[in-house]
Structures are given as C-alpha cells and as structure tokens.
Enzyme design. Sequence first.
Site, PDB file in Angstrom:
ATOM      1  N   SER B 150       0.836  -1.189   0.000  1.00 10.60           N
ATOM      2  CA  SER B 150       0.000   0.000   0.000  1.00 10.60           C
ATOM      3  C   SER B 150       0.886   1.259   0.000  1.00 10.60           C
ATOM      4  O   SER B 150       1.757   1.397  -0.845  1.00 10.60           O
ATOM      5  CB  SER B 150      -0.924  -0.048   1.223  1.00 10.60           C
ATOM      6  OG  SER B 150      -1.966   0.864   1.083  1.00 10.60           O
ATOM      7  N   ASP B 319      -8.455  -6.610  -5.096  1.00 11.31           N
ATOM      8  CA  ASP B 319      -8.087  -5.305  -4.523  1.00 11.31           C
ATOM      9  C   ASP B 319      -8.612  -4.202  -5.430  1.00 11.31           C
ATOM     10  O   ASP B 319      -8.062  -3.935  -6.489  1.00 11.31           O
ATOM     11  CB  ASP B 319      -6.564  -5.219  -4.388  1.00 11.31           C
ATOM     12  CG  ASP B 319      -6.100  -3.940  -3.701  1.00 11.31           C
ATOM     13  OD1 ASP B 319      -6.922  -3.021  -3.504  1.00 11.31           O
ATOM     14  OD2 ASP B 319      -4.905  -3.854  -3.361  1.00 11.31           O
ATOM     15  N   HIS B 352      -7.979  -5.192  -0.586  1.00  5.64           N
ATOM     16  CA  HIS B 352      -6.683  -4.581  -0.312  1.00  5.64           C
ATOM     17  C   HIS B 352      -6.023  -5.188   0.939  1.00  5.64           C
ATOM     18  O   HIS B 352      -4.798  -5.275   1.032  1.00  5.64           O
ATOM     19  CB  HIS B 352      -6.873  -3.069  -0.132  1.00  5.64           C
ATOM     20  CG  HIS B 352      -5.589  -2.316  -0.018  1.00  5.64           C
ATOM     21  ND1 HIS B 352      -4.588  -2.413  -0.950  1.00  5.64           N
ATOM     22  CD2 HIS B 352      -5.132  -1.453   0.927  1.00  5.64           C
ATOM     23  CE1 HIS B 352      -3.574  -1.635  -0.581  1.00  5.64           C
ATOM     24  NE2 HIS B 352      -3.879  -1.050   0.544  1.00  5.64           N
TER      25      HIS B 352
END
Lengths: 200, 379
Positions: B150, B319, B352
């Site tokens: 991320s 995601d 995610h």
Amino acid sequence: MSTVREVLERRDYATIGNIIDPKSRVLDLGCGDGALLAWLKDNKDCDARGVEIDRALVQKAIARGASVYQGDMAQSLSDYPDSAFDYVILSQTLQQVANPVTILREMLRVGRRMVVGFPNFGHWAVRLSLLTTGHAPSTSLFPFKWYESPNIHVLTVLDFEALCAAEKWTVEHRIFLAGSSRVSAMPNLRAEVAVFVVRK
Amino acid sequence: MIANAQMVETQIERFAALPLDCGSVLTPVDIAFETYGELNANRSNAILITHAFSGDAHAAGIHRVSGRPGWWDNMIGPGKAFDTDRYCVICSNILGGCAGTTGPSSIDPATGQPFAMTFPVITVPDIVRLQKMLIDRIGISRLLAVAGGSMGGMQALEWSVAYPEMVAAVIPIATTHRHSAQQIAFNEVGRQAIMADPDWDRGSYYLQRPPARGLAVARMVGHITYMSDSSMKEKFGRRLNGREALTREAAGFDFSAEFEVESYLRYRGSQFVDRFDANSYLYITKAMDYFDLSYGRGSLPAALERAEARFLLVSFSSDWLYPPYQSEEIVRALRSRNRDVAYCELSSQYGHDAFLLEVEEQTELVRGFLNSTYQRVTR
C-alpha cells in the site's frame, strides 16, 4: 500446460543451453515454472527473464528466484525497447499463439537472435496417422483431439524454413531431435522437434 | 529465553534537521524504529520494511511495553518470508505519523506547543529522505531490499529512484505509482469527516477532546475500501446483531447498529481513535495523494530508468482500492526501460487487506526473490 510442452521442454534444455553464450541477456516467452531460466542462470550465468500467463506457474517461477512476470506474450514484447536481449526464446509454443509471424518479428526486434523450438507436424508418424486413419493426426507429439488441441497453427520444418526465407531471416543453427537423438538426414520426415536459431 | 528472543522495543534516533519538499526545514526531527535479526559483517543483509498508512515501527515480534505482536509479524521473523535468521529487518514509523516519529502531534520546539496544523505539509519523498538518514546513521551503504504494501509500496518505489545505488531490490505490494481520482476521493472523504467534527477545532484539539467522531467515520470509510464485496458478504452478509430476522416485534426500527457490518465498522472506527492522531490522518493521506513517482522526473518510465534494483511487484485480484492494473503500469514502464522485474497478481478475495492476510503465497514469492537477490549481492 499441454503434454507436448511437458515432454519436449525437458528435451530442449541441454540443446538450447548449448546454443546460448554465457552471460547473455535472455527472455523466455511462455517460460512456465522458470526451470529453463534457472538452468540458464546456474549454468550459463545469464541475465534470464521470463513471461508466463498462468498465475500458478508464475508463482512457482518467482519462488525459485526467477525474474518472471505474469502477462501476455505479445503485449510484453511490445513494451521492450529494440535489442533489449541477446536471445529471445520461444520453446514449444509457436504453434499455440494467435499471430505467430507478429510474435516472431517482435522477437527479432527485441532480441538480437531468437531461439524457436516447435514440434514438427511433418514427422512421418503424423503423416502416417492421417493417411491410415483418415482422422486428424493423433501421435505422441500431437496427442489431442482436434477440438481439444491448443495447437492452432501447426507447422513443419519446411514451413519454418520457408517463412525465414520469405522474411529474409538468417538461420544460424538448426537442431533436429527424435527422442533424445539428433537427426541430420531428412529432418522434415524424421525430426519430432526442431530448434532454430535465427537472426535478421 | 525463546519468548525473550522475540521481544522487541522501539528505539528513537534524532536528527538535527530535515529539509522538506515544501521548502521548510524540520529542526530537529525524531524517527522511531525497530530492528529484528542481526546485521552481517559486511552489512549486506539489511531489509527496510516501509509501513502502510496507519502502521508503525512495530512490524514484528512482541513489543516489550504493549505486549502486542507486530503488524506484519506473520511475514517477518525466524524462518518467515523476511527471515530474521538470515536478514536484518528494519522498520521505522513514517514522518508525519503519531507513533514516535515527528508529526503534527509532536511538540514544536519554537512554541512549546504541539505543531497541529502548523506542521509543514509532507510528501512521500520527505518520508523516504528521513528513512535514508536513519539507514546512513546505522551505517548501511546498500539495502538488500525495501519492501512494503500500500503506502509502504509507494515508499519502496521512491527509494528505488531517489537512492538507486542504495537498494539491491524493491518489493512494492498492492500499490501504485500515483493515486487515481478515486483514491484521492476516498482520502478526501476521510479528511472532510475529521474537519467537519467541531472537536477538530482547526487541528488544535490536543489539550481538549480529539475529533473522535470524525476520525472514526474516516476510518470506517477506509475499512470499506480495504475489504471487497465478496469478503464483506462472507464476513457479515446481512446478519443482524443478536437476532435472527427483522420482525415488527424484534426490530428496533431505529438507527442503532442492527447489522453486523454496522457494529463492526463502528468498533473499528472507535478502536482507531485510541491509537491514531486525527491530524496525522490529514497529513499522511495528503502525502499519499501528492505522490507521483514521475513528478519532476519526466515520465514514469523516465523515473524508473534511474532504478538499479530488481523489482518484485505483487497485486491481488480483488483489490479494488489499489487494483492490479496500477501494478501492471509500473511493470510495463520497467519493461520499457528493460529493468529486471518479477510480477504476480495473486488470487485473493480479501481486497486490499490481502497484503496483510495472504501470508502463504506472499511468503513463497518473497522468500525466493530475496534468496536469489542475496545470492547475487554476496557473490
């Protein structure tokens, strides 16, 4: 992966390895689980990279330390600059791609040489199978029913030679194999597998 | 003794000055970090882990004070993906954070008060610049790898082009080279939720009540984006709290948290308030939104041309916050400059959050990639 590739890839390694110079930059298209890349790195100290569409195989290849990415062969080739590699390898998949000539031209743009291995549709057993049964040939090399086969562009040794001539490519090496032995005479009839090293 | 081996504590290093992209200079600046495993003799086995938006320096082991495991403890440790028997792993809290590194809740030495909104606006390159100062001070001239998911992936990417000679490999996971409009939009909703809370008081709430409701709402939005439709369906469905079905007798016909997903989000929101500073939320999300690897470097391929590292990129099929196409853009740019890149889109339904949950498959990839990189470096 098809049976053809499983059987033949193993047979190709030593052959392809003998053609490729040490410390070369190599791109393997449809590299599977990266076994050839690992072999080239360990034995030839090559900067070897690969493309593979199958997620599970990509995972295996990366897990063994190979620089492999998941992607489509044609798109991957188009991303690379000219002459990015010394060799671009297409092992046992030429007969399975949608636009073989486009792929081959791109291979020679991205690489100084290409190494192309394919099962020979001109082999006597293939011819005999068609002649005697009247069905689409079914042999140990081409074991699939016509409707199951991944081989959509089957070709013979002569076909590949003709294409190279038409494209004005130079064939540097020809290696013909039947089983594990080399074939020299009448390759279009006797070779099960052909490996060509070609440059512009 | 075995338990002690995994007990870790957070250390702080102080630097006299940190120049920032916005033109300000922070004087001084602290950075909180932890290390796991031992540096080898020639210091070639160090791996920097860069944390995601709300992470901290405590990535692995059991914290000596809090007793809590690290946020990536399933990936970092003896025999794990980032194997601390072989590698020395370092993780630091990011600039602008609220877990030991200087941020808006830190005391401004000029006033003796918390910076609050007088804290300068920071960028991902600023965050990485401070990490580089830490790595320099530890005495590591070249990291074996920088790895993170991320926002941690953004830092890994920035490392690869800002300090190419200092990184042998980078592992950006579930990340992007720049935020899309959708990603900026979600961050803006979070920021506006905080700023709309009267307790925010233009950021100067430190001596009063923090904007707990605004921050909790911001976190609720965040959690939705971290999951996927299918993972939420599996985890909550339309299940209700403490009853089987909505009936006239049993249903409240009111706005209490009747659905499990509602109470889950409220719980995660209120839990977040206890450990995170609302102003840090504003500053860090802004840094993420500003991030563009190509900024000042011409284009994405031109930026990545500077990189000397090997790359391993990983994305996850479900995601939708950092979709696989964003990783593929990076892969394609690397290919166009003939850089060494491995890439895999892993199959996962966790959205995610997968980068924190899909341990087994990531371990396989990371272990193989690090192993072959380490062989090259030490050869």
